[in-house]
Design a protein around this motif. Structure first.
Motif, short mmCIF file in Angstrom:
data_model
loop_
_atom_site.label_atom_id
_atom_site.label_comp_id
_atom_site.label_asym_id
_atom_site.label_seq_id
_atom_site.Cartn_x
_atom_site.Cartn_y
_atom_site.Cartn_z
N CYS A 183 11.56 22.08 -3.45
CA CYS A 183 11.21 20.86 -4.18
C CYS A 183 10.05 21.03 -5.15
O CYS A 183 9.11 21.79 -4.90
CB CYS A 183 10.89 19.73 -3.20
N ASP A 184 10.15 20.29 -6.24
CA ASP A 184 9.08 20.28 -7.24
C ASP A 184 8.65 18.85 -7.58
O ASP A 184 7.88 18.64 -8.51
CB ASP A 184 9.53 21.00 -8.52
N ILE A 185 9.14 17.88 -6.83
CA ILE A 185 8.81 16.47 -7.10
C ILE A 185 8.32 15.82 -5.82
O ILE A 185 8.95 15.94 -4.76
CB ILE A 185 10.04 15.69 -7.62
N GLU A 186 7.17 15.16 -5.91
CA GLU A 186 6.66 14.34 -4.82
C GLU A 186 6.93 12.87 -5.13
O GLU A 186 6.62 12.40 -6.23
CB GLU A 186 5.15 14.56 -4.61
N ILE A 187 7.51 12.17 -4.18
CA ILE A 187 7.83 10.76 -4.36
C ILE A 187 6.97 9.92 -3.43
O ILE A 187 6.95 10.15 -2.22
CB ILE A 187 9.33 10.48 -4.07
N ARG A 188 6.23 9.00 -4.01
CA ARG A 188 5.37 8.11 -3.22
C ARG A 188 6.09 6.79 -3.00
O ARG A 188 6.54 6.14 -3.94
CB ARG A 188 4.05 7.86 -3.95
N HIS A 189 6.21 6.40 -1.75
CA HIS A 189 6.80 5.12 -1.40
C HIS A 189 5.72 4.09 -1.13
O HIS A 189 4.54 4.43 -0.96
CB HIS A 189 7.71 5.27 -0.17
N ALA A 190 6.13 2.83 -1.06
CA ALA A 190 5.18 1.73 -0.84
C ALA A 190 5.59 0.93 0.39
O ALA A 190 6.79 0.75 0.66
CB ALA A 190 5.13 0.82 -2.07
N ASP A 191 4.59 0.45 1.12
CA ASP A 191 4.81 -0.40 2.29
C ASP A 191 4.30 -1.80 1.99
O ASP A 191 3.16 -1.98 1.53
CB ASP A 191 4.05 0.13 3.52
N VAL A 192 5.15 -2.79 2.26
CA VAL A 192 4.79 -4.20 2.08
C VAL A 192 4.66 -4.85 3.46
O VAL A 192 5.55 -4.71 4.30
CB VAL A 192 5.87 -4.95 1.26
N PHE A 193 3.56 -5.55 3.69
CA PHE A 193 3.36 -6.33 4.92
C PHE A 193 2.96 -7.75 4.52
O PHE A 193 1.94 -7.94 3.84
CB PHE A 193 2.28 -5.71 5.81
N THR A 223 0.84 -1.18 0.00
CA THR A 223 0.00 0.00 0.00
C THR A 223 0.88 1.24 0.00
O THR A 223 2.09 1.15 0.23
CB THR A 223 -0.93 0.01 1.24
N GLN A 224 0.29 2.38 -0.27
CA GLN A 224 1.06 3.62 -0.29
C GLN A 224 1.46 4.02 1.12
O GLN A 224 0.65 3.97 2.05
CB GLN A 224 0.22 4.74 -0.92
N SER A 225 2.72 4.41 1.30
CA SER A 225 3.20 4.84 2.60
C SER A 225 2.48 6.12 3.04
O SER A 225 2.09 6.93 2.20
CB SER A 225 4.71 5.11 2.56
N PRO A 226 2.32 6.31 4.35
CA PRO A 226 1.62 7.51 4.83
C PRO A 226 2.35 8.81 4.50
O PRO A 226 1.73 9.83 4.22
CB PRO A 226 1.55 7.31 6.34
N ASN A 227 3.70 8.77 4.55
CA ASN A 227 4.49 9.97 4.32
C ASN A 227 5.08 9.99 2.92
O ASN A 227 5.65 8.99 2.48
CB ASN A 227 5.64 10.04 5.33
N LEU A 228 4.95 11.11 2.24
CA LEU A 228 5.62 11.23 0.95
C LEU A 228 7.01 11.81 1.15
O LEU A 228 7.34 12.32 2.22
CB LEU A 228 4.80 12.07 -0.02
N ALA A 229 7.82 11.70 0.13
CA ALA A 229 9.15 12.29 0.14
C ALA A 229 9.18 13.42 -0.89
O ALA A 229 8.42 13.38 -1.88
CB ALA A 229 10.21 11.24 -0.19
N LEU A 230 10.02 14.40 -0.67
CA LEU A 230 10.12 15.55 -1.56
C LEU A 230 11.52 15.66 -2.13
O LEU A 230 12.51 15.42 -1.42
CB LEU A 230 9.76 16.83 -0.81
N ALA A 231 11.61 16.02 -3.40
CA ALA A 231 12.90 16.12 -4.06
C ALA A 231 12.91 17.29 -5.04
O ALA A 231 11.85 17.74 -5.50
CB ALA A 231 13.23 14.82 -4.80
N ALA A 232 14.11 17.77 -5.35
CA ALA A 232 14.29 18.87 -6.29
C ALA A 232 15.01 18.37 -7.53
O ALA A 232 16.05 17.70 -7.43
CB ALA A 232 15.08 20.00 -5.64
N GLY A 291 14.17 13.43 1.31
CA GLY A 291 13.72 12.30 2.09
C GLY A 291 12.28 12.42 2.54
O GLY A 291 11.53 13.30 2.14
N VAL A 292 11.92 11.49 3.43
CA VAL A 292 10.53 11.38 3.89
C VAL A 292 10.17 12.55 4.79
O VAL A 292 10.94 12.97 5.63
CB VAL A 292 10.34 10.05 4.64
N GLY A 293 8.95 13.07 4.60
CA GLY A 293 8.45 14.15 5.44
C GLY A 293 8.13 15.38 4.63
O GLY A 293 8.92 15.81 3.77
#
Length: 396
Positions: A342-352, A164-173, A331-333
């Motif tokens: 930053c101008d890029i949002e990065i969505r991470h994924a969580d595996v359980f 599923t999508q992680s709760p926190n996104l990461a930001l990058a430039a 990074g995350v947050g």
């Protein structure tokens, strides 16, 4: 990337539990000295995110033994994919997660693209899970969180597992085009004016220098200061200090000390000194043409209002642009100071993935908790209420 073509037994120890499948074989080892050496050998020619690098694994799994797992996957005898995991207790349940826990962000397994499993092929990852289950029946669940969907052109094979999508996104430039182009996207004149004002104030305070730790003594000194700066700020905010435990602190010391022997350094500490005192510190990792700011902190003193942390970020990013780095990842947050760059949002994924009955129940609970956290963080009103409640509870 060079391919390791020798048979697995010629490179890696035969101890541990092996599970064979058609074309795939998994070998699972404890994270002892032999296991960590096997992981390092496996990673020759592979791609990985910094938290799955051999240096990171050795730093965080030092003395882990049975509390650490090295899981190696081979394709027709050639190295394909590997994971370096730590095993922790959550009540009566044992969970295997990326080494470093919450400090491991933007995760991606060690992967040999020439032999690694394709994203749409679940049989490879299934073989790896079977190997972990056979070697460590005491592990109830895998919690592989904050994973990147891809690294370069390589999709993440672990995302064939339930995720599923992680709760926190990461930001990058995006740094392509250079520093001037980056500034032009974020109020270039205002930012340069602020920078010149900071320069004048730092010169008036006794002059400044930015430097990178280049010795074990400098690593220890900067980390000691970082832990103090960070701890004091988090305490005042009523937030738990995730850097407080001796294990976390020693792991970061081992990591940044070991990185001194590798050039270019995959992990680096930078500091801003003003008037003979350290005022801001960042810890960064490097992965290909990407720099990730893993953490940062600043001193709260007479120069805090001049924003030494922002000044250090400015210089770090300027240097990254001069070196031709394509992406600066904060990074995350989601924080205002990150949004300013930053101008890029990065969505991470969580595996359980539950490996036992108790683990399957915990996996279901973990998915539900992650969904709830994501809903709160994506709603500004709920996020503000949750932040205030955390501060009140922290002070209590």
């Amino acid at each position: 990337m060079a391919e390791i073509a020798a048979p697995e037994q010629a490179i890696f120890p035969t101890e541990g539990t092996a599970v064979e499948a058609i074309g795939w074989s998994a070998r699972v080892l404890p994270a002892d000295e032999a296991g960590l050496k096997a992981y390092e050998a496996f990673c020759e020619g592979a791609c990985w995110a910094p938290p799955q690098s051999p240096l990171w694994a050795k730093a965080w799994l030092y003395d882990a033994d049975e509390n650490g797992v090295i899981a190696l996957l081979f394709r027709d005898g050639a190295p394909a994919m590997a994971l370096a995991l730590e095993v922790v207790r959550k009540g009566f349940v044992r969970v295997a997660r990326f080494a470093g826990g919450s400090h491991a962000n933007g995760n991606f397994p060690a992967l040999h693209p020439s032999a690694g499993p394709e994203r749409g092929d679940p049989s490879a990852v299934r073989s790896l899970l079977q190997g972990v289950r056979a070697a460590r029946p005491d592990i109830d669940m895998l919690a592989l969180e904050r994973q990147m969907e891809s690294l370069g052109n390589h999709p993440n094979p672990l995302l064939t597992l339930p995720h599923t999508q992680s709760p926190n996104l990461a930001l990058a430039a995006d740094l392509t085009g250079g520093f001037d182009r980056l500034l032009s996207r974020s109020s270039k004149d205002r930012r340069r004016k602020k920078y010149r004002s900071q320069l004048r104030k730092f010169e008036a305070a006794g002059g400044y220098r930015r430097f990178e730790a280049s010795s074990a003594a400098e690593v220890d000194n900067l980390l000691d200061l970082f832990f103090r700066f960070k701890g004091e700020r988090l305490k005042r905010m009523g937030v738990a200090d995730t850097f407080a435990s001796p294990h976390v602190r020693e792991s970061f010391r081992r990591l940044f000390r070991a990185a001194l022997d590798t050039q270019p350094s995959p992990f680096a500490l930078h500091a801003l000194e003003v008037g003979g005192k350290i005022r801001a510190i960042t810890g960064s990792s490097r992965s290909g043409d990407r720099i990730i700011c893993e953490f940062g902190a600043f001193a709260e003193d007479e120069l805090t209002k001049v924003a030494p942390g922002d000044f250090l970020s400015y210089q770090n990013i300027a240097e990254a642009c001069a070196e031709g780095v394509a992406l600066y990842d904060f990074g995350v947050g989601d924080e205002p100071y990150k949004r300013a760059w930053c101008d890029i949002e990065i969505r991470h994924a969580d595996v359980f993935v539950g490996l036992t009955r108790r683990g399957r129940a915990l996996a279901m609970t973990s998915f539900a908790k992650t969904a709830a956290k994501r809903m709160v963080k994506q709603n500004p009103t709920l996020a503000r209420i949750a932040r205030r409640a955390r501060q009140v509870l922290g002070r209590g």
